[in-house]
Design a protein around this motif. Structure first.
Motif, PDB file in Angstrom:
ATOM      1  N   LEU A 175       0.873  -1.176   0.000  1.00  0.00           N
ATOM      2  CA  LEU A 175       0.000   0.000   0.000  1.00  0.00           C
ATOM      3  C   LEU A 175       0.910   1.226   0.000  1.00  0.00           C
ATOM      4  CD1 LEU A 175      -3.076   0.867   0.394  1.00  0.00           C
ATOM      5  CD2 LEU A 175      -2.452   1.202   2.783  1.00  0.00           C
ATOM      6  N   GLY A 176       1.132   1.799  -1.163  1.00  0.00           N
ATOM      7  CA  GLY A 176       2.104   2.894  -1.261  1.00  0.00           C
ATOM      8  C   GLY A 176       3.457   2.395  -0.791  1.00  0.00           C
ATOM      9  N   ASN A 177       4.048   3.088   0.188  1.00  0.00           N
ATOM     10  CA  ASN A 177       5.361   2.665   0.708  1.00  0.00           C
ATOM     11  C   ASN A 177       5.238   1.737   1.906  1.00  0.00           C
ATOM     12  OD1 ASN A 177       6.724   4.249  -1.149  1.00  0.00           O
ATOM     13  ND2 ASN A 177       6.514   6.066   0.158  1.00  0.00           N
ATOM     14  N   GLN A 178       4.029   1.349   2.241  1.00  0.00           N
ATOM     15  CA  GLN A 178       3.831   0.502   3.412  1.00  0.00           C
ATOM     16  C   GLN A 178       3.337  -0.888   3.000  1.00  0.00           C
ATOM     17  OE1 GLN A 178       2.129   2.863   6.940  1.00  0.00           O
ATOM     18  NE2 GLN A 178       0.861   3.587   5.248  1.00  0.00           N
ATOM     19  N   ILE A 219       0.266  11.275   9.542  1.00  0.00           N
ATOM     20  CA  ILE A 219      -0.333  10.100   8.884  1.00  0.00           C
ATOM     21  C   ILE A 219       0.682   9.624   7.841  1.00  0.00           C
ATOM     22  CG2 ILE A 219      -2.714  10.873   9.253  1.00  0.00           C
ATOM     23  CD1 ILE A 219      -2.865  11.618   6.278  1.00  0.00           C
ATOM     24  N   MET A 220       0.728   8.313   7.620  1.00  0.00           N
ATOM     25  CA  MET A 220       1.660   7.796   6.616  1.00  0.00           C
ATOM     26  C   MET A 220       1.044   7.878   5.225  1.00  0.00           C
ATOM     27  SD  MET A 220       4.458   6.942   8.090  1.00  0.00           S
ATOM     28  CE  MET A 220       4.248   8.293   9.219  1.00  0.00           C
ATOM     29  N   ASP A 221      -0.277   7.712   5.184  1.00  0.00           N
ATOM     30  CA  ASP A 221      -0.954   7.823   3.891  1.00  0.00           C
ATOM     31  C   ASP A 221      -2.441   8.065   4.119  1.00  0.00           C
ATOM     32  OD1 ASP A 221      -0.833   7.958   1.106  1.00  0.00           O
ATOM     33  OD2 ASP A 221       0.671   6.357   1.129  1.00  0.00           O
ATOM     34  N   TRP A 222      -3.136   8.409   3.048  1.00  0.00           N
ATOM     35  CA  TRP A 222      -4.574   8.649   3.182  1.00  0.00           C
ATOM     36  C   TRP A 222      -5.309   7.883   2.089  1.00  0.00           C
ATOM     37  CZ3 TRP A 222      -7.151  10.721  -0.943  1.00  0.00           C
ATOM     38  CH2 TRP A 222      -6.384  11.398  -1.890  1.00  0.00           C
ATOM     39  N   GLY A 223      -6.579   7.674   2.346  1.00  0.00           N
ATOM     40  CA  GLY A 223      -7.417   6.996   1.355  1.00  0.00           C
ATOM     41  C   GLY A 223      -8.858   7.413   1.579  1.00  0.00           C
ATOM     42  N   VAL A 224      -9.778   6.605   1.103  1.00  0.00           N
ATOM     43  CA  VAL A 224     -11.196   6.959   1.179  1.00  0.00           C
ATOM     44  C   VAL A 224     -12.005   5.749   1.622  1.00  0.00           C
ATOM     45  CG1 VAL A 224     -10.993   8.745  -0.613  1.00  0.00           C
ATOM     46  CG2 VAL A 224     -11.584   6.391  -1.263  1.00  0.00           C
ATOM     47  N   SER A 225     -13.264   6.008   1.920  1.00  0.00           N
ATOM     48  CA  SER A 225     -14.169   4.922   2.274  1.00  0.00           C
ATOM     49  C   SER A 225     -15.537   5.263   1.700  1.00  0.00           C
ATOM     50  CB  SER A 225     -14.233   4.790   3.803  1.00  0.00           C
ATOM     51  OG  SER A 225     -15.062   3.718   4.172  1.00  0.00           O
ATOM     52  N   ASN A 226     -16.239   4.256   1.283  1.00  0.00           N
ATOM     53  CA  ASN A 226     -17.588   4.440   0.717  1.00  0.00           C
ATOM     54  C   ASN A 226     -17.584   5.305  -0.534  1.00  0.00           C
ATOM     55  OD1 ASN A 226     -19.191   2.972   2.760  1.00  0.00           O
ATOM     56  ND2 ASN A 226     -18.262   4.485   4.125  1.00  0.00           N
ATOM     57  N   PHE A 227     -16.486   5.290  -1.267  1.00  0.00           N
ATOM     58  CA  PHE A 227     -16.442   6.015  -2.539  1.00  0.00           C
ATOM     59  C   PHE A 227     -16.840   5.053  -3.660  1.00  0.00           C
ATOM     60  CE2 PHE A 227     -13.892  10.174  -2.420  1.00  0.00           C
ATOM     61  CZ  PHE A 227     -14.265  10.450  -1.115  1.00  0.00           C
ATOM     62  N   ASN A 228     -17.771   5.492  -4.482  1.00  0.00           N
ATOM     63  CA  ASN A 228     -18.106   4.744  -5.680  1.00  0.00           C
ATOM     64  C   ASN A 228     -17.207   5.219  -6.818  1.00  0.00           C
ATOM     65  OD1 ASN A 228     -20.007   2.993  -4.785  1.00  0.00           O
ATOM     66  ND2 ASN A 228     -21.751   3.960  -5.783  1.00  0.00           N
ATOM     67  N   GLU A 229     -17.383   4.546  -7.959  1.00  0.00           N
ATOM     68  CA  GLU A 229     -16.555   4.875  -9.110  1.00  0.00           C
ATOM     69  C   GLU A 229     -16.620   6.374  -9.440  1.00  0.00           C
ATOM     70  OE1 GLU A 229     -17.160   1.760 -12.005  1.00  0.00           O
ATOM     71  OE2 GLU A 229     -16.525   3.153 -13.579  1.00  0.00           O
TER      72      GLU A 229
END
Ligand code: 1BO
Length: 270
Positions: A6-9, A129-139
């Motif tokens: 996941l990225g650098n992790q 934070i080491m990285d960020w992302g999303v949740s409940n995102f549709n296309e």
């Protein structure tokens, strides 16, 4: 332990979910999970359990660098100042100085996502934070991000046999986005599907293990939750066997497509 890049992790392929866990039950369950071997804990500001998770992390005696910690900022807090304040408060509550992954918990069309992402990037530059992302995102939500020139590395979504988000998974693969499955057991409902019961008896594994193994075979992170020792351990051991492809296909072919979580504010189908 199985991990995904996941990225650098590296993110452990199985994490311990804490949605709806509160008070001492939360602390005890997270501590049990850590003792069993889980090294990835998933929480969120809206779950209201950061302090309880933080106590369990501390009591585990584990080194911070051996843990992967995910949390999420709620959709009403996506303006710059609020993202920053929320993340700093979350770190205090968790008694840690960084989160491995911080997710936008739900899209909010009334707040410019560029502002949110700038705040997240700022947190990343400060090593909070080491990285960020999303949740409940549709296309369509992710396409908006891509149009603005950035792409989340992780999308945490509802995913289980009776809600196999095939198209979203294909889109994630095409865009190099790792999915995480929440409610992987369909809130218990999927444990009783005939296809799952049949495979459970064929492989001598629990229904939950069959489902978690199926999801993981698609290179999707799973974050099951439990509060009792045996199921917590059983879930943790769910990735230690192989289901034959023809049996995995039987689960793929389940014809139910039922989303369990669709709060009023979500705009999955706008
Ligand atoms: C309301 C929270 C859903 C799962 O993170």
């Amino acid at each position: 332990m199985k991990t995904f890049k996941l990225g650098n992790q590296h993110i452990p392929a199985i994490g311990f979910g804490t949605w709806k866990l509160t008070s001492i039950v939360c602390t005890d369950s997270v501590k049990m999970a850590l003792d069993i071997g889980y090294r990835h804990i998933d929480t969120a500001d809206i779950y209201g359990n950061h302090k309880e998770v933080g106590i369990a992390l501390k009591n585990s005696g584990l080194k911070r660098e051996d843990l992967f910690l995910t949390s999420k900022v709620w959709y009403t807090n996506l303006k710059r100042e609020k993202v920053i304040d929320c993340a700093k408060r979350n770190l205090d509550e968790l008694q840690t100085n960084y989160m491995n992954l911080y997710l936008i918990h739900w899209p909010n069309r009334n707040i410019d996502i560029r502002e949110t992402v700038e705040a997240l990037e700022e947190l990343k530059r400060e090593n909070l934070i080491m990285d960020w992302g999303v949740s409940n995102f549709n296309e369509h939500h992710i396409k908006d991000c891509v149009d603005f020139g950035f792409k989340p590395i992780n999308n945490q979504v509802e995913f289980h046999p009776s809600f196999y988000q095939r198209d979203l998974k294909q889109f994630a693969d095409d865009n190099n986005i790792l999915l995480t499955a929440y409610s992987p057991l369909g809130q218990g409902y999927d444990l009783n599907l005939p296809e799952i019961i049949e495979l459970s008896s064929k492989y001598g594994k629990s229904a939950a293990q069959i489902i978690l193994n199926w999801i993981s075979s698609k290179n999707i992170v799973v974050i099951p939750k439990a509060t009792i020792y045996e199921p917590i351990k059983e879930n943790f051991e769910s990735l230690n066997f192989t289901i034959e492809q023809e049996d995995l296909n039987k689960i793929d072919d389940i014809k139910i497509n039922k989303r369990l979580l669709e709060p009023d504010f979500s705009d999955f189908n706008y």
